[in-house]
Design an enzyme around this catalytic site. Structure first.
Site, PDB file in Angstrom:
ATOM      1  N   HIS A 291      -8.633  -2.887 -36.495  1.00 19.47           N
ATOM      2  CA  HIS A 291      -8.319  -3.379 -35.144  1.00 19.47           C
ATOM      3  C   HIS A 291      -7.537  -2.320 -34.366  1.00 19.47           C
ATOM      4  O   HIS A 291      -7.846  -2.032 -33.202  1.00 19.47           O
ATOM      5  CB  HIS A 291      -7.503  -4.673 -35.270  1.00 19.47           C
ATOM      6  N   GLU A 292      -6.549  -1.714 -35.002  1.00 25.49           N
ATOM      7  CA  GLU A 292      -5.726  -0.710 -34.321  1.00 25.49           C
ATOM      8  C   GLU A 292      -6.513   0.581 -34.068  1.00 25.49           C
ATOM      9  O   GLU A 292      -6.328   1.229 -33.035  1.00 25.49           O
ATOM     10  CB  GLU A 292      -4.466  -0.418 -35.143  1.00 25.49           C
TER      11      GLU A 292
ATOM     12  N   HIS B  50      -8.377   0.412 -30.860  1.00 26.97           N
ATOM     13  CA  HIS B  50      -7.573   0.732 -29.677  1.00 26.97           C
ATOM     14  C   HIS B  50      -7.487   2.245 -29.461  1.00 26.97           C
ATOM     15  O   HIS B  50      -7.511   2.722 -28.324  1.00 26.97           O
ATOM     16  CB  HIS B  50      -6.164   0.153 -29.827  1.00 26.97           C
TER      17      HIS B  50
ATOM     18  N   GLU C 119      -7.757  -7.299 -26.699  1.00 24.00           N
ATOM     19  CA  GLU C 119      -7.481  -7.748 -28.064  1.00 24.00           C
ATOM     20  C   GLU C 119      -8.703  -8.415 -28.681  1.00 24.00           C
ATOM     21  O   GLU C 119      -9.008  -8.219 -29.861  1.00 24.00           O
ATOM     22  CB  GLU C 119      -6.284  -8.704 -28.066  1.00 24.00           C
TER      23      GLU C 119
END
Length: 633
Positions: free
Chosen positions: A179-180, A183, A255
């Site tokens: 997930h990070e 980003h 998100e």
């Protein structure tokens, strides 16, 4: 689904939205501060007239154009100065945010089992995505949360809380880290740092209000500063409201997209869903105790505040339901860490052969800036095939530097001796034996393995002193030029090291904005890069020219007449200058250059090892990571 370049362009346009929202917030704050000043003047110096005044006098007393002008100037200056100061502070890179939040840097050579598991997951995701291995920080909070921060891919960091290490197993941790990484790939981290600076400026009004409230009266009359402080504090909390509104507007949709990307990367929605469920089950949830959480709440994996009012994230339950439609709404009972289930190891894969591959340009372009589950598996398998002693060495700052220098040593004994003398001139003779030992360990590895191994060593190399880093870059240039020629491996290596080490020496290189939005000023530079790739895989000039024209006509560059391609030899300095300019181009221009280069490389139906090496170097300079080169991925 948007490709890498469309996501990059969308991230750039989000900056415009951020600017508009910020301007509206400043406008309302100016009006609020003006009303606070007028109210303070009227209440403290002439309250009776304020009560008794007629409507006409009332309007006159509440509207003063000159006072409004000066109030706006001062208020806007305070917000701007606060935002600029914080932005300059954060321009040092993602490490600044991590340390501001109380994070502790994880040593690359740590032997702690939990930290080693965390670093292994981060390293594997970095290799699979072709991103630099970010530095990793651990926050002391017992909650489950994480963040990514940085202005570029080269200075990005990953942070996790102690709760992640305590409560998450490997699959769950991999989902959070994926997930990070999403980003980082989508340039969300750059927007986040800018937003942090702006929010700090807005919240500064409330800080000034708190200071004024604590000022003492002289005893003879009401203290106007205390009244003004109270009014500014109220207005400041309106600023906090707008700050949260901006954070929510920018952050919520990103998100959900990052959740979807994490599932795409790992093909394991259960891991990420279980991590979110554990947040719901944990007493500490995802709360962060840092005093800086207000201006940084939008960078976290899950809501970092105690309140969910104007939350920067979608509801936790909605995120879980999107990943696990069969979820019944109940959170699990957390068990002790030592009892936690660890997923069994998957059977080993056959390591990919990357010397040459049939690779369609369309597949190549679609893979830029993405991570496939198979690439993650291959990255894990590749690491397992590297001797443990080599991995230990590359995670130590001095050892990683020796490994790097060893990869540049020539197989020719005479040239190698000259290179060793150059190294001794820079670092003394104490590293000689370690460098020669590393040379023997690395000499049989293929080029792609050396490049990935050195990427693993970048976090350790970045821990060297500025003096050592400057010496290292200077020594690399000297070693490469010892034999008076530069091969593609040396060029790719020099590019990788400089792009990831220079920001540590001079953080200002991270702040370079996009400068080119049109193809015309860059046509000669585009031609230089496409010609370099065409020459790398062509047996002669005629074939190189054919490859060049094929590449040029297969991209957005086809709208312009192709310049005369360069000859068989292209100056490395000229190629370097062209790449430096293209690195400052808008995403559509970068897409066109890479697309043309890919078609030029594949004009004969395959991409060779030398072509792949140069394509990787070009993509790395342009900030467009090419994932692990696996056929069919």
């Amino acid at each position: 689904m948007l490709d890498f370049f469309e996501r990059q362009e969308r991230a750039r346009k989000r900056t415009t939205l951020l600017t508009l929202l910020f301007a509206l917030a400043v406008l309302f704050l100016n009006i609020g501060v003006y009303l606070a000043v007028v109210l303070t003047i009227n209440l403290c110096f002439d309250p009776q007239k304020l009560i008794d005044s007629s409507f006409g006098k009332f309007s006159h007393r509440w509207w003063d154009p000159e006072l409004f002008l000066w109030t706006c100037v001062i208020t806007t200056s305070i917000i701007a100065i606060g935002g600029i100061v914080k932005t300059i502070e954060l321009s040092q890179g993602g490490s600044t945010i991590a340390e501001m939040l109380g994070g502790n840097l994880v040593p690359p050579n740590t032997n702690d089992p939990k930290l080693r598991k965390l670093l292994n997951v981060v390293e594997e995701m970095a290799i699979a995505s072709a991103l630099p291995v970010p530095r990793v920080y651990v926050l002391p909070d017992k909650s489950i949360n994480a963040f990514a921060a940085g202005l570029t891919q080269h200075d990005a960091v990953i942070g996790v809380t102690q709760g992640c290490l305590t409560y998450l197993n490997r699959d769950e941790l991999q989902g959070v880290i994926a997930h990070e990484f999403s980003h980082i790939l989508n340039s969300d981290t750059r927007i986040n740092l800018r937003l942090t600076g702006l929010i700090f400026g807005i919240v500064g009004i409330a800080v000034i209000g708190r200071v004024l409230i604590n000022t003492r009266s002289n005893g003879r009359r009401q203290n106007p500063l205390a009244f003004l402080g109270l009014a500014l504090l109220i207005v400041g909390y309106v600023g906090v409201f707008f700050g949260r509104l901006i954070q929510a507007a920018i952050s919520r949709q990103r998100e959900l997209l990052a959740d979807a990307s994490a599932v795409q990367f790992t093909r394991n929605p259960d891991g990420l869903a279980r991590a979110l469920k554990k947040i719901g089950a944990l007493m500490y949830g995802s709360q962060i105790s840092s005093p800086h959480v207000e201006e940084t709440a939008h960078i976290f994996f899950e809501n970092a505040r105690t309140s969910r009012l104007f939350s920067t994230h979608p509801p936790l339950e909605a995120r879980i339901k999107a990943l696990d439609p069969s979820w019944d709404g109940t959170f699990p009972v957390l068990i002790q860490p030592e009892e936690m289930y660890e997923a069994p190891q998957k059977p080993p894969l056959v390591a990919p052969t990357l010397q040459s591959a049939t690779y369609a340009p369309e597949v190549f372009m679609a893979s830029v800036g993405t991570v496939s589950p198979k690439a993650v598996e291959y990255a894990t398998e590749w690491k397992e095939q590297i001797p443990s002693k080599v991995l230990e060495t590359v995670r130590d700052p001095t050892g990683a530097m020796c490994m790097l220098l060893a990869t540049l040593l020539s197989e020719n004994q005479e040239i190698r001796n000259q290179q060793l003398i150059t190294i001794e001139d820079s670092f003394g003779n104490k590293l000689r034996s370690e460098i020669l030992s590393a040379y023997e360990q690395l000499r049989t590895l293929p080029v792609y393995s050396k490049l990935y191994l050195l990427k693993l060593g970048l976090p350790a190399i970045q821990l060297l002193s500025i003096t050592h880093l400057k010496k290292l870059i200077s020594t690399i240039d000297k070693l490469i030029l010892t034999d008076n020629k530069i091969d593609l491996y040396e060029f790719a290596l020099a590019q990788a090291i400089k792009r990831h080490v220079l920001p540590v020496i001079n953080p200002s290189v991270l702040r370079r904005p996009v400068q080119y939005y049109s193809f015309r000023p860059l046509l000669a530079d585009c031609a230089m890069v496409v010609a370099a790739v065409a020459n790398a895989g062509a047996p002669n000039y005629a074939a190189a020219k054919t490859a060049f024209l094929r590449g040029w006509s297969s991209s957005a560059l086809s709208q312009f007449p192709p310049p005369q391609p360069a000859g068989n030899t292209i100056s490395i300095d000229a190629l370097q200058q062209a790449l430096d300019k293209l690195a400052l181009a808008a995403p559509p221009i970068k897409r066109a250059v890479l697309e043309a280069a890919a078609h030029a490389a594949a004009y004969d139906g395959k991409i060779t090892a030398s072509e792949a090496t140069l394509l990787r170097a070009v993509a790395d300079v342009l900030g467009c990571p090419i994932p692990f080169f696996v056929q069919g991925v």
